[in-house]
Design a protein around this motif. Structure first.
Motif, PDB file in Angstrom:
ATOM      1  N   LEU A  19       0.825  -1.196   0.000  1.00  0.00           N
ATOM      2  CA  LEU A  19       0.000   0.000   0.000  1.00  0.00           C
ATOM      3  C   LEU A  19       0.861   1.248   0.000  1.00  0.00           C
ATOM      4  O   LEU A  19       1.925   1.273   0.609  1.00  0.00           O
ATOM      5  CB  LEU A  19      -0.922   0.010   1.220  1.00  0.00           C
ATOM      6  N   ALA A  20       0.361   2.284  -0.663  1.00  0.00           N
ATOM      7  CA  ALA A  20       1.048   3.573  -0.671  1.00  0.00           C
ATOM      8  C   ALA A  20       0.004   4.668  -0.707  1.00  0.00           C
ATOM      9  O   ALA A  20      -1.067   4.514  -1.294  1.00  0.00           O
ATOM     10  CB  ALA A  20       1.957   3.695  -1.883  1.00  0.00           C
ATOM     11  N   ILE A  21       0.320   5.751  -0.076  1.00  0.00           N
ATOM     12  CA  ILE A  21      -0.523   6.944  -0.129  1.00  0.00           C
ATOM     13  C   ILE A  21       0.252   7.987  -0.917  1.00  0.00           C
ATOM     14  O   ILE A  21       1.445   8.197  -0.684  1.00  0.00           O
ATOM     15  CB  ILE A  21      -0.858   7.445   1.288  1.00  0.00           C
ATOM     16  N   ILE A  22      -0.416   8.628  -1.843  1.00  0.00           N
ATOM     17  CA  ILE A  22       0.229   9.580  -2.738  1.00  0.00           C
ATOM     18  C   ILE A  22       0.279  10.963  -2.090  1.00  0.00           C
ATOM     19  O   ILE A  22      -0.712  11.433  -1.531  1.00  0.00           O
ATOM     20  CB  ILE A  22      -0.544   9.659  -4.077  1.00  0.00           C
ATOM     21  N   ASN A  23       1.426  11.608  -2.204  1.00  0.00           N
ATOM     22  CA  ASN A  23       1.557  12.990  -1.734  1.00  0.00           C
ATOM     23  C   ASN A  23       0.662  13.902  -2.550  1.00  0.00           C
ATOM     24  O   ASN A  23       0.505  13.716  -3.759  1.00  0.00           O
ATOM     25  CB  ASN A  23       3.009  13.475  -1.877  1.00  0.00           C
ATOM     26  N   ARG A  24       0.087  14.884  -1.908  1.00  0.00           N
ATOM     27  CA  ARG A  24      -0.787  15.839  -2.614  1.00  0.00           C
ATOM     28  C   ARG A  24      -0.079  16.472  -3.808  1.00  0.00           C
ATOM     29  O   ARG A  24      -0.699  16.710  -4.842  1.00  0.00           O
ATOM     30  CB  ARG A  24      -1.233  16.941  -1.660  1.00  0.00           C
ATOM     31  N   VAL A  30      -8.758   3.770  -6.143  1.00  0.00           N
ATOM     32  CA  VAL A  30      -7.670   2.873  -5.788  1.00  0.00           C
ATOM     33  C   VAL A  30      -6.975   2.476  -7.089  1.00  0.00           C
ATOM     34  O   VAL A  30      -7.599   1.873  -7.975  1.00  0.00           O
ATOM     35  CB  VAL A  30      -8.172   1.617  -5.041  1.00  0.00           C
ATOM     36  N   ALA A  31      -5.710   2.864  -7.226  1.00  0.00           N
ATOM     37  CA  ALA A  31      -4.930   2.557  -8.428  1.00  0.00           C
ATOM     38  C   ALA A  31      -3.976   1.409  -8.108  1.00  0.00           C
ATOM     39  O   ALA A  31      -3.382   1.370  -7.036  1.00  0.00           O
ATOM     40  CB  ALA A  31      -4.157   3.784  -8.886  1.00  0.00           C
ATOM     41  N   PHE A  32      -3.838   0.514  -9.046  1.00  0.00           N
ATOM     42  CA  PHE A  32      -2.974  -0.655  -8.878  1.00  0.00           C
ATOM     43  C   PHE A  32      -1.816  -0.560  -9.870  1.00  0.00           C
ATOM     44  O   PHE A  32      -2.021  -0.274 -11.054  1.00  0.00           O
ATOM     45  CB  PHE A  32      -3.765  -1.939  -9.146  1.00  0.00           C
ATOM     46  N   PHE A  33      -0.605  -0.816  -9.356  1.00  0.00           N
ATOM     47  CA  PHE A  33       0.611  -0.757 -10.153  1.00  0.00           C
ATOM     48  C   PHE A  33       1.435  -2.008  -9.940  1.00  0.00           C
ATOM     49  O   PHE A  33       1.402  -2.615  -8.870  1.00  0.00           O
ATOM     50  CB  PHE A  33       1.475   0.434  -9.720  1.00  0.00           C
ATOM     51  N   ALA A  34       2.225  -2.356 -10.952  1.00  0.00           N
ATOM     52  CA  ALA A  34       3.309  -3.328 -10.827  1.00  0.00           C
ATOM     53  C   ALA A  34       4.560  -2.531 -11.158  1.00  0.00           C
ATOM     54  O   ALA A  34       4.771  -2.157 -12.312  1.00  0.00           O
ATOM     55  CB  ALA A  34       3.127  -4.494 -11.794  1.00  0.00           C
ATOM     56  N   GLY A  35       5.320  -2.201 -10.138  1.00  0.00           N
ATOM     57  CA  GLY A  35       6.437  -1.275 -10.339  1.00  0.00           C
ATOM     58  C   GLY A  35       5.887   0.069 -10.744  1.00  0.00           C
ATOM     59  O   GLY A  35       5.051   0.639 -10.052  1.00  0.00           O
ATOM     60  N   THR A  36       6.290   0.555 -11.906  1.00  0.00           N
ATOM     61  CA  THR A  36       5.775   1.837 -12.400  1.00  0.00           C
ATOM     62  C   THR A  36       4.650   1.650 -13.419  1.00  0.00           C
ATOM     63  O   THR A  36       4.098   2.634 -13.898  1.00  0.00           O
ATOM     64  CB  THR A  36       6.904   2.658 -13.051  1.00  0.00           C
ATOM     65  N   ARG A  37       4.308   0.417 -13.730  1.00  0.00           N
ATOM     66  CA  ARG A  37       3.268   0.138 -14.727  1.00  0.00           C
ATOM     67  C   ARG A  37       1.884   0.162 -14.081  1.00  0.00           C
ATOM     68  O   ARG A  37       1.600  -0.599 -13.159  1.00  0.00           O
ATOM     69  CB  ARG A  37       3.522  -1.224 -15.359  1.00  0.00           C
ATOM     70  N   HIS A  38       1.022   1.039 -14.597  1.00  0.00           N
ATOM     71  CA  HIS A  38      -0.361   1.134 -14.114  1.00  0.00           C
ATOM     72  C   HIS A  38      -1.150  -0.058 -14.649  1.00  0.00           C
ATOM     73  O   HIS A  38      -1.177  -0.309 -15.843  1.00  0.00           O
ATOM     74  CB  HIS A  38      -0.982   2.452 -14.589  1.00  0.00           C
ATOM     75  N   PRO A  54     -12.542   3.235  -9.251  1.00  0.00           N
ATOM     76  CA  PRO A  54     -12.971   4.546  -8.756  1.00  0.00           C
ATOM     77  C   PRO A  54     -13.948   4.438  -7.598  1.00  0.00           C
ATOM     78  O   PRO A  54     -14.676   3.451  -7.470  1.00  0.00           O
ATOM     79  CB  PRO A  54     -13.649   5.169  -9.972  1.00  0.00           C
ATOM     80  N   LYS A  55     -13.958   5.473  -6.778  1.00  0.00           N
ATOM     81  CA  LYS A  55     -14.879   5.596  -5.648  1.00  0.00           C
ATOM     82  C   LYS A  55     -14.761   4.415  -4.692  1.00  0.00           C
ATOM     83  O   LYS A  55     -13.917   3.568  -4.838  1.00  0.00           O
ATOM     84  CB  LYS A  55     -16.319   5.722  -6.120  1.00  0.00           C
ATOM     85  N   ILE A  56     -15.630   4.371  -3.724  1.00  0.00           N
ATOM     86  CA  ILE A  56     -15.782   3.210  -2.849  1.00  0.00           C
ATOM     87  C   ILE A  56     -16.825   2.322  -3.514  1.00  0.00           C
ATOM     88  O   ILE A  56     -17.918   2.772  -3.844  1.00  0.00           O
ATOM     89  CB  ILE A  56     -16.253   3.632  -1.440  1.00  0.00           C
ATOM     90  N   GLN A  57     -16.469   1.064  -3.708  1.00  0.00           N
ATOM     91  CA  GLN A  57     -17.350   0.126  -4.402  1.00  0.00           C
ATOM     92  C   GLN A  57     -17.831  -0.954  -3.443  1.00  0.00           C
ATOM     93  O   GLN A  57     -17.266  -1.143  -2.357  1.00  0.00           O
ATOM     94  CB  GLN A  57     -16.588  -0.536  -5.557  1.00  0.00           C
ATOM     95  N   ASP A  58     -18.845  -1.682  -3.868  1.00  0.00           N
ATOM     96  CA  ASP A  58     -19.255  -2.872  -3.134  1.00  0.00           C
ATOM     97  C   ASP A  58     -18.082  -3.843  -3.135  1.00  0.00           C
ATOM     98  O   ASP A  58     -17.305  -3.899  -4.101  1.00  0.00           O
ATOM     99  CB  ASP A  58     -20.458  -3.543  -3.796  1.00  0.00           C
ATOM    100  N   TRP A  59     -17.955  -4.626  -2.086  1.00  0.00           N
ATOM    101  CA  TRP A  59     -16.837  -5.545  -1.958  1.00  0.00           C
ATOM    102  C   TRP A  59     -16.744  -6.484  -3.156  1.00  0.00           C
ATOM    103  O   TRP A  59     -15.656  -6.864  -3.598  1.00  0.00           O
ATOM    104  CB  TRP A  59     -16.933  -6.326  -0.646  1.00  0.00           C
ATOM    105  N   ALA A  60     -17.876  -6.858  -3.733  1.00  0.00           N
ATOM    106  CA  ALA A  60     -17.901  -7.761  -4.882  1.00  0.00           C
ATOM    107  C   ALA A  60     -17.108  -7.206  -6.063  1.00  0.00           C
ATOM    108  O   ALA A  60     -16.520  -7.968  -6.832  1.00  0.00           O
ATOM    109  CB  ALA A  60     -19.342  -8.048  -5.295  1.00  0.00           C
ATOM    110  N   VAL A  61     -17.077  -5.901  -6.221  1.00  0.00           N
ATOM    111  CA  VAL A  61     -16.319  -5.282  -7.325  1.00  0.00           C
ATOM    112  C   VAL A  61     -14.827  -5.548  -7.143  1.00  0.00           C
ATOM    113  O   VAL A  61     -14.130  -5.923  -8.096  1.00  0.00           O
ATOM    114  CB  VAL A  61     -16.605  -3.768  -7.418  1.00  0.00           C
TER     115      VAL A  61
END
Length: 78
Positions: free
Chosen positions: A19-24, A42-50, A55-62
């Motif tokens: 997990l990481a939090i992005i600086n403003r 919530v953005a997912f990366f592998a290294g620097t690759r997006h 987007p938003k808060i979703q139902d857990w199923a998403v």
């Protein structure tokens, strides 16, 4: 709250997520790079690759539906 979602994702997938939090100061650049239109997202990366963004808060199923594909993309990027 997105913090609750992140903690639960990490709890369920401890070896697959960091997990990481992005600086403003970096937020606008990252929003553009990931196609983020709304916050929180919530953005997912592998290294620097997006890999994907949920987007938003979703139902857990998403999250459950999208994570296998995200993990597969991460494996392919390794």
């Amino acid at each position: 709250d997105v913090a609750v979602v992140l903690r639960e994702l990490k709890r369920q997938h401890p070896d697959k997520l960091r997990l990481a939090i992005i600086n403003r100061a970096d937020e606008q650049d990252l929003k553009h790079r990931c196609g983020v239109m709304v916050l929180p997202s919530v953005a997912f990366f592998a290294g620097t690759r997006h890999l994907d963004t949920i987007p938003k808060i979703q139902d857990w199923a998403v999250y459950e539906q999208k994570l296998p594909g995200i993990f597969s993309k991460a494996q392919a990027a390794a």
